[in-house]
Scaffold this motif. Sequence first.
Motif, short mmCIF file in Angstrom:
data_model
loop_
_atom_site.label_atom_id
_atom_site.label_comp_id
_atom_site.label_asym_id
_atom_site.label_seq_id
_atom_site.Cartn_x
_atom_site.Cartn_y
_atom_site.Cartn_z
N LEU A 306 0.84 -1.27 0.02
CA LEU A 306 -0.08 0.16 0.08
C LEU A 306 0.85 1.13 0.05
O LEU A 306 0.43 2.52 -0.75
CB LEU A 306 -1.02 -0.17 1.30
N ILE A 307 2.22 0.98 0.54
CA ILE A 307 2.79 2.28 0.79
C ILE A 307 4.00 2.45 -0.54
O ILE A 307 4.65 3.38 -0.50
CB ILE A 307 3.76 2.21 2.14
N HIS A 308 3.51 1.90 -1.41
CA HIS A 308 4.56 1.84 -2.64
C HIS A 308 4.07 3.07 -3.50
O HIS A 308 2.71 2.73 -4.01
CB HIS A 308 4.69 0.69 -3.60
N ASN A 309 4.63 3.93 -3.69
CA ASN A 309 4.49 5.00 -4.74
C ASN A 309 4.61 4.58 -5.94
O ASN A 309 5.59 5.03 -6.92
CB ASN A 309 5.21 6.38 -4.35
N VAL A 310 3.74 3.77 -6.49
CA VAL A 310 3.86 3.19 -7.92
C VAL A 310 3.84 4.15 -8.94
O VAL A 310 4.65 3.97 -9.97
CB VAL A 310 2.63 1.99 -8.14
N MET A 311 2.95 5.31 -9.11
CA MET A 311 3.01 5.94 -10.15
C MET A 311 4.17 7.11 -10.11
O MET A 311 4.13 7.62 -11.24
CB MET A 311 1.63 6.97 -9.91
N ASN A 312 5.11 6.74 -9.25
CA ASN A 312 6.46 7.62 -9.72
C ASN A 312 7.50 6.45 -9.72
O ASN A 312 8.76 7.10 -9.78
CB ASN A 312 6.58 8.49 -8.09
N THR A 313 7.49 5.30 -10.03
CA THR A 313 8.29 4.42 -10.35
C THR A 313 8.72 4.26 -11.88
O THR A 313 7.76 4.24 -12.71
CB THR A 313 7.93 2.91 -9.68
N ASP A 314 9.69 4.49 -12.17
CA ASP A 314 10.29 4.39 -13.66
C ASP A 314 10.56 2.97 -14.08
O ASP A 314 10.40 2.85 -15.49
CB ASP A 314 11.69 5.22 -13.84
N VAL A 315 11.38 2.24 -13.55
CA VAL A 315 11.62 0.87 -14.03
C VAL A 315 11.39 -0.20 -13.30
O VAL A 315 11.37 -0.11 -11.99
CB VAL A 315 13.18 0.83 -14.43
N VAL A 316 10.98 -1.65 -13.58
CA VAL A 316 11.04 -2.83 -12.93
C VAL A 316 12.09 -3.74 -13.29
O VAL A 316 12.23 -3.79 -14.72
CB VAL A 316 9.48 -3.34 -12.74
N VAL A 317 12.88 -4.31 -12.50
CA VAL A 317 13.57 -5.07 -12.99
C VAL A 317 13.70 -6.49 -11.86
O VAL A 317 13.37 -6.52 -10.97
CB VAL A 317 15.19 -4.67 -12.76
N ALA A 318 13.85 -7.59 -12.65
CA ALA A 318 13.75 -9.12 -11.74
C ALA A 318 15.19 -9.69 -11.80
O ALA A 318 15.84 -9.62 -12.82
CB ALA A 318 12.69 -10.06 -12.75
N VAL A 319 15.27 -10.36 -10.59
CA VAL A 319 16.74 -10.88 -10.34
C VAL A 319 16.28 -12.19 -9.91
O VAL A 319 15.20 -12.33 -8.93
CB VAL A 319 17.44 -10.19 -9.23
N SER A 320 16.95 -13.19 -10.25
CA SER A 320 16.74 -14.78 -9.83
C SER A 320 17.47 -14.91 -8.56
O SER A 320 18.74 -14.51 -8.24
CB SER A 320 17.28 -15.54 -10.92
N ASP A 321 16.77 -15.74 -7.83
CA ASP A 321 17.39 -16.29 -6.49
C ASP A 321 18.57 -17.27 -6.59
O ASP A 321 19.54 -17.35 -5.64
CB ASP A 321 16.41 -16.74 -5.42
N ARG A 322 18.73 -17.72 -7.86
CA ARG A 322 19.85 -18.43 -8.23
C ARG A 322 21.10 -17.69 -8.23
O ARG A 322 22.22 -18.08 -7.87
CB ARG A 322 19.85 -19.20 -9.60
N ALA A 323 21.02 -16.37 -8.82
CA ALA A 323 22.03 -15.43 -8.76
C ALA A 323 22.33 -15.15 -7.42
O ALA A 323 23.81 -14.99 -7.16
CB ALA A 323 21.63 -14.32 -9.72
N THR A 324 21.46 -14.87 -6.64
CA THR A 324 21.79 -14.13 -5.34
C THR A 324 22.36 -15.21 -4.42
O THR A 324 23.29 -14.88 -3.57
CB THR A 324 20.57 -13.64 -4.72
N ASP A 325 21.84 -16.35 -4.43
CA ASP A 325 22.33 -17.62 -3.70
C ASP A 325 23.84 -17.75 -3.95
O ASP A 325 24.64 -17.94 -3.22
CB ASP A 325 21.55 -18.85 -3.80
#
Length: 497
Positions: A306-325
């Motif tokens: 609810l507290i995400h100011n979505v309408m001011n967000t410019d980019v979405v990026v996805a990262v795999s947990d394979r990479a972070t692990d």
Amino acid sequence: MLTEHAGVVDAATLSRTVDRFRDAGIALPRFAELADPGLVPDRVRERLAGVGPDEPHPLNLFRVNWFNDAARTGRVTVPEHVVLPKELTGVDARIVVALGDRFPMIGAHKVLAAYGCLAPRVINGEFDPTHNKAVWPSTGNYCRGGVAISRLMGCHGVAVLPEGMSQERFDWLERWVVEPDDIIRTPGVESNVKEIYDRCHELELDPENFIFNQFAEFGNYVVHYLATGRALGVLFESLQAEEPSLRLHSFVSATGSAGTIGAGDHLKERHGAKIVAAEALECPTMLYNGFGEHNIQGIGDKHIPLIHNVMNTDVVVAVSDRATDRLGLLFGTDLGRDQLADRRHVPDDVIAKLPDLGLSSICNVLGAIKVAKHYGLGHDDVVVTVATDGGAMYHSERDIAAAKYFPEGFDELGAAEVFGEHLLGATTDNMRELTYEERTRIFNLGYYTWVEQQGVTIGDFVARRDQSFWKDQQAQVEEWDTLIDEFNSRTGVLESL
């Protein structure tokens, strides 16, 4: 619900709270002091010098800021950080990471969010520490931050988190809670946020329980807008002072509760930075309306906060947990760091700070690298992000990752494989620049959680489309600081130090 902190709610409760804090010797820092600890009175800093950063001492509230030194006992003028070089990232742009493990008690920045949620409820008489329990639902560090802040503020804190989170989190909680039953385990792992909500609905039936839902508490957004936003601004400006040609291109943050990403609103206003929201590829809610499970602990998902100011967000990026692990093994082991030093010639000062990156921190770094590659950023471009916590919470997770990905043992060849695949081989797929229509799609996803499931009115939900709504949230800080001054004056604790 959306401007719930305005004014004093219950004078009798406030009076009892003042007495409680006076007896316990608790003084509250103003939000302005969290953003700029140089404003903290000298007498507080002098007394604080005799208090350890992990002690459950009320004065540690004044250490809840981004300006602690590496020992977490002194103050710095520029937040502790690391600038990741091309030898590590494979990109020309400067990836600048503010280090959240400099925060007290929990070695993570979630104590800041917890204070931002609890303090306004205390100073307006809405939360009664003589009667209420503060319930902190979380997928990671927020419940630890809530328990720590509760204890420092003489309140009874209760942690609610998935049973599949790292063992280190549970070990810490067992040392800090008042009673063993104050740790409530819900089914699932990082992705199972709804199960947390369901348990909180049950707890809320008891009027003693006060739920501090970080995904809906606007104090979480406001404190990060103010304190994290200012800290990152100071950090960038310090670099720019040395190299005037530098420009701040973007700020990257995994959404999680959407508190931290609120700092992006501050950085966009002052520096024109793009705001980049990162999420797990295994659960690409914003990117593809997707769902699933993952192990990037602490970033939450399957819904839009609810507290995400979505309408001011410019980019979405996805990262795999394979990479972070797997990068957790590279950064978190002597063998991995030695390989980076010997084979990639990563500078010693950078190597020394790689253990300061936890799983969600690595996610943020990978998101920053993807942004740098997508936009073709150069040497004068800066991408800022945060390490929300360090590797200390993930020793057990590294053991699990090693067994999963390297059953014959994590060796030099494995380290080279991880570096090549996830750093040099980072790609620009699974990311999207947001148009108005894309922002609206993501915004509308929140309807199903907040209106249909959580009872937010459609009027309150829709009001968040307009940036004037977020300006109103930010403006509450001045009133909160006035109430804190009045509260401290009534307790007399600050003057007695």
